[in-house]
Design an enzyme around this catalytic site. Structure first.
Site, mmCIF file in Angstrom:
data_model
loop_
_atom_site.group_PDB
_atom_site.id
_atom_site.type_symbol
_atom_site.label_atom_id
_atom_site.label_comp_id
_atom_site.label_asym_id
_atom_site.label_seq_id
_atom_site.Cartn_x
_atom_site.Cartn_y
_atom_site.Cartn_z
ATOM 1 C CE LYS A 103 65.677 7.966 -90.354
ATOM 2 N NZ LYS A 103 66.043 9.419 -89.612
ATOM 3 N NE ARG A 105 58.209 3.495 -87.699
ATOM 4 C CZ ARG A 105 58.050 4.695 -88.093
ATOM 5 N NH1 ARG A 105 56.873 4.983 -88.579
ATOM 6 N NH2 ARG A 105 58.957 5.441 -88.002
ATOM 7 N N GLY A 145 59.810 18.751 -85.760
ATOM 8 C CA GLY A 145 58.686 19.251 -86.262
ATOM 9 C C GLY A 145 58.515 19.163 -87.817
ATOM 10 C CE LYS A 205 68.973 12.255 -98.833
ATOM 11 N NZ LYS A 205 68.211 13.305 -100.023
#
Length: 650
Positions: free
Chosen positions: A418, A548, A458, A430
């Site tokens: 991202k 979103r 996960g 980041k």
């Protein structure tokens, strides 16, 4: 039956069969009319011949085998022991005979050798045949509820599985046959079970034989092919399970009866990443290792894998005391016999607190730092952008600055895809963190690197746990956009990449994983619903909710300006460094040192846009990168870069 009684019984039976074989050989030799002199020779030699055979059987271990599981190996032992014993008996025969007056015709030895193999071998196999017949009879008649099962893969693993099902699960399941994509095997049989067809006939076979369960027995198959096969199986009404990897079976890590459900990990469009364990151990063994964010999904797995390389100390740093406690207790329980009690050091500190971080480095002087502490939830950081700067930028700077000041050898930043062409505050923060450590690398003896990868299956807050909860609740499963795609990897893979990158670090690199093919999120939702035993849009509905704040339809692993270079690891690339705004980075570091940080949404966005002029939050402009054409172009660029490297280019 006790062991001694069992052996005694077999010895008596063998003695009878040996004598019967020699007597039958004489009858065959003389058409049923044995001359008295040869009958006398038979009686004279029989005790010796019998004793030699029995000694040979003991020597070859024929009385230490479970004959109900007799196979080629056992029959080979029977043939070898009888042949050796017969050679010895032939010597006894010629020694006992005088001149040309043989006690028995020489041809009798050959006939008796053949008959003994038939009788002894037959006696051993008879129990196996009786047992198999009995089990199959029970399977066919004892339980009308036995599941009809189809094995996908008529190879070695399929044969192992068929034997296991036949031997241990005869009351619960009925093996109907095999399916295999090798057309040469069609209409043949494996262990008496038919090979019914290939993938194109799967639906027809399942309906014809009312198959309830398909077990994939192809442990060495490529992941992309496994995904296609699972997709084909899921088009049928049968439940799909998978056999563990063949290497696990060989090494004894699992057994065949641990056939399990197909996991999302099995459907990744690539094989699992392999790491250079020897190279890793060189820089971790007997070193002081610091992991920030040690209680998170990535940080805790980092700790689990690092502890196996015998570090001098492993520093578990997190701002949540419960997280630190849980990972410390887990490691102490799992590695109690392998590590010294003082190896694990729990540290409850916040990376945003410079004095706390400085104190930890001053006390323990870590050799290697893995910086996994970060805010990662995209929508939350859109609502709280100044917090993303505090944790992801200021926190990274504090830990990196301490690593520089206290002489750490390596610093590895856990980054994200991202950060490439970011449309979210989280991704942009980041990317700024990457720039900060790249700048520090040029000024420091410490090797600063970053590792960039896609979504982690996960991990907390990721899409897979969310889908599992929604499916368990009966639905609906929510997908933000039916065109959304992501790259995926498992938590262990992500951590192996991070550790491997630390081993390869020279300084300033951003490492990127070849993550295979991207996955459409809506396809992932459908697959998870099917793996849970439900039908998409029938049992569990899928609802499109809309994107979103901060989300993109796709993620990239590198920008057009970066490109990639090869590393010695065929699945890891390194992004080519591009220009850094040194003055802006240094001014920002000074502001962090002076605690002068943006305190509003607008100031935060302005700072991020100063670092990344192209940064626009999702929805700010109509040019936000969401169209299918741009997705295809970006994916083509990424794949072209990979193909270029694989072909030997730089």
């Amino acid at each position: 039956m006790g062991k001694m009684l069992r052996v005694s019984f077999l010895v008596v039976i063998d003695a009878i069969l040996i004598n019967f074989a020699f007597y039958s050989a004489l009858l065959l030799r003389f058409d049923g009319n044995i001359p008295p002199n040869f009958m006398s020779g038979f009686i004279q030699l029989t005790p010796t011949f019998t004793g030699v055979f029995l000694i040979g059987f003991f020597a070859f271990g024929l009385y230490n085998r479970l004959w109900e599981y007799a196979s080629i190996g056992e029959l080979t032992s029977v043939v070898a022991s009888i042949t050796v014993a017969m050679v010895v008996n032939a010597g006894v025969f010629f020694f006992a005979s005088t001149g040309t007056a043989y006690l028995l015709p020489r041809s009798v030895l050959i006939i008796a050798w053949i008959l003994t193999m038939i009788l002894i071998g037959g006696s051993r196999l008879s129990w196996r045949i009786f047992r198999d017949f009995t089990f199959r009879h029970k399977s066919n008649n004892s339980n009308l509820k036995a599941k009809p099962i189809l094995i996908y893969g008529a190879g070695d693993a399929g044969a192992i599985l068929a034997k296991e099902l036949r031997s241990h699960y005869y009351g619960d399941s009925t093996l109907v046959g095999f399916i295999d994509d090798d057309t040469k095997k069609k209409n043949l049989k494996l262990l008496s079970y038919p090979i019914l067809g290939d993938r194109t006939q799967l639906q027809e076979i399942v309906e014809k034989y009312r198959i309830e369960e398909i077990i994939l027995a192809m442990p060495s198959e490529q992941r992309d092919n496994i995904r296609e096969i699972v997709d084909a199986c899921q088009q049928t009404s049968a439940k799909v399970k998978i056999l563990p990897g063949m290497y696990d079976l060989i090494e004894g890590n699992v057994t065949v009866n641990q056939i399990r459900e197909v996991n999302i990990e099995d459907l990744l469009g690539r094989d699992p990443i392999k790491v250079d364990l020897e190279g890793i151990s060189d820089y971790l063994a007997n070193k002081v290792i610091l992991v920030t964010g040690a209680g998170g999904s990535i940080g805790s797995e980092l700790c689990r894998q690092i502890i196996q390389f015998n570090p001098k100390k492993l520093l578990l740093l997190d701002n949540c005391e419960n997280n630190v406690y849980e990972i410390e207790m887990e490691l102490r329980n799992d590695y109690a016999t392998d590590i010294d009690a003082s190896c694990l050091v729990p540290i409850v500190k916040d990376v945003r607190d410079w004095q706390a971080i400085k104190g930890a480095f001053q006390q323990y002087t870590p050799d290697v730092v893995f910086h996994a502490a970060a805010h990662k939830h995209v929508p939350l950081m859109e609502a709280n952008p100044e917090e993303a700067i505090k944790n992801n930028v200021m926190g990274t700077y504090h830990v990196a600055k301490a690593a520089h000041q206290f002489g750490s050898k390596r610093f590895v930043l856990v980054s994200t895809d991202k950060a490439v062409n970011p449309t979210s505050v989280m991704g942009a923060s980041k990317r700024v963190a990457e720039m900060v450590i790249q700048h520090l690398d040029k000024q420091s003896e410490t090797s600063f690197v970053a590792v960039r990868f896609g979504n982690v299956l996960g991990s907390r807050g990721s899409v897979v746990p969310l889908f599992k909860k929604q499916i368990a609740a009966g639905g609906p499963v929510t997908v933000t956009d039916d065109k959304m795609i992501r790259y995926f990897m498992t938590i262990p893979e992500a951590v192996q990449l991070i550790i491997q990158a630390g081993a390869m670090a020279k300084g300033g690199e951003i490492f990127v994983l070849d993550m295979g093919d991207p996955v459409k999120i809506i396809d992932l939702a459908k697959t998870m619903i099917k793996l849970s035993g439900f039908g998409p849009y029938k049992d569990i509905d899928i609802v499109i909710t809309g994107m979103r704040p901060g989300e993109k339809l796709y993620e990239e692993l590198l920008s057009a300006e970066e490109g990639v270079n090869a590393t010695f690891h065929k699945r890891i690339f390194v992004a080519k460094p591009n220009g850094l705004n040194v003055r802006l980075i240094e001014d920002t570091m000074k502001n962090i040192d002076n605690l002068s940080l943006p305190r509003s949404h607008d100031d935060t966005i302005a700072l991020l846009q100063a670092f990344i002029p192209s940064f626009r939050r999702n929805g700010e402009t109509s040019s936000t990168i969401q169209c299918s054409t741009e997705i295809e172009e970006s994916l083509k660029q990424y794949n072209d870069n990979k193909d270029y490297i694989r072909s030997g280019g730089q």
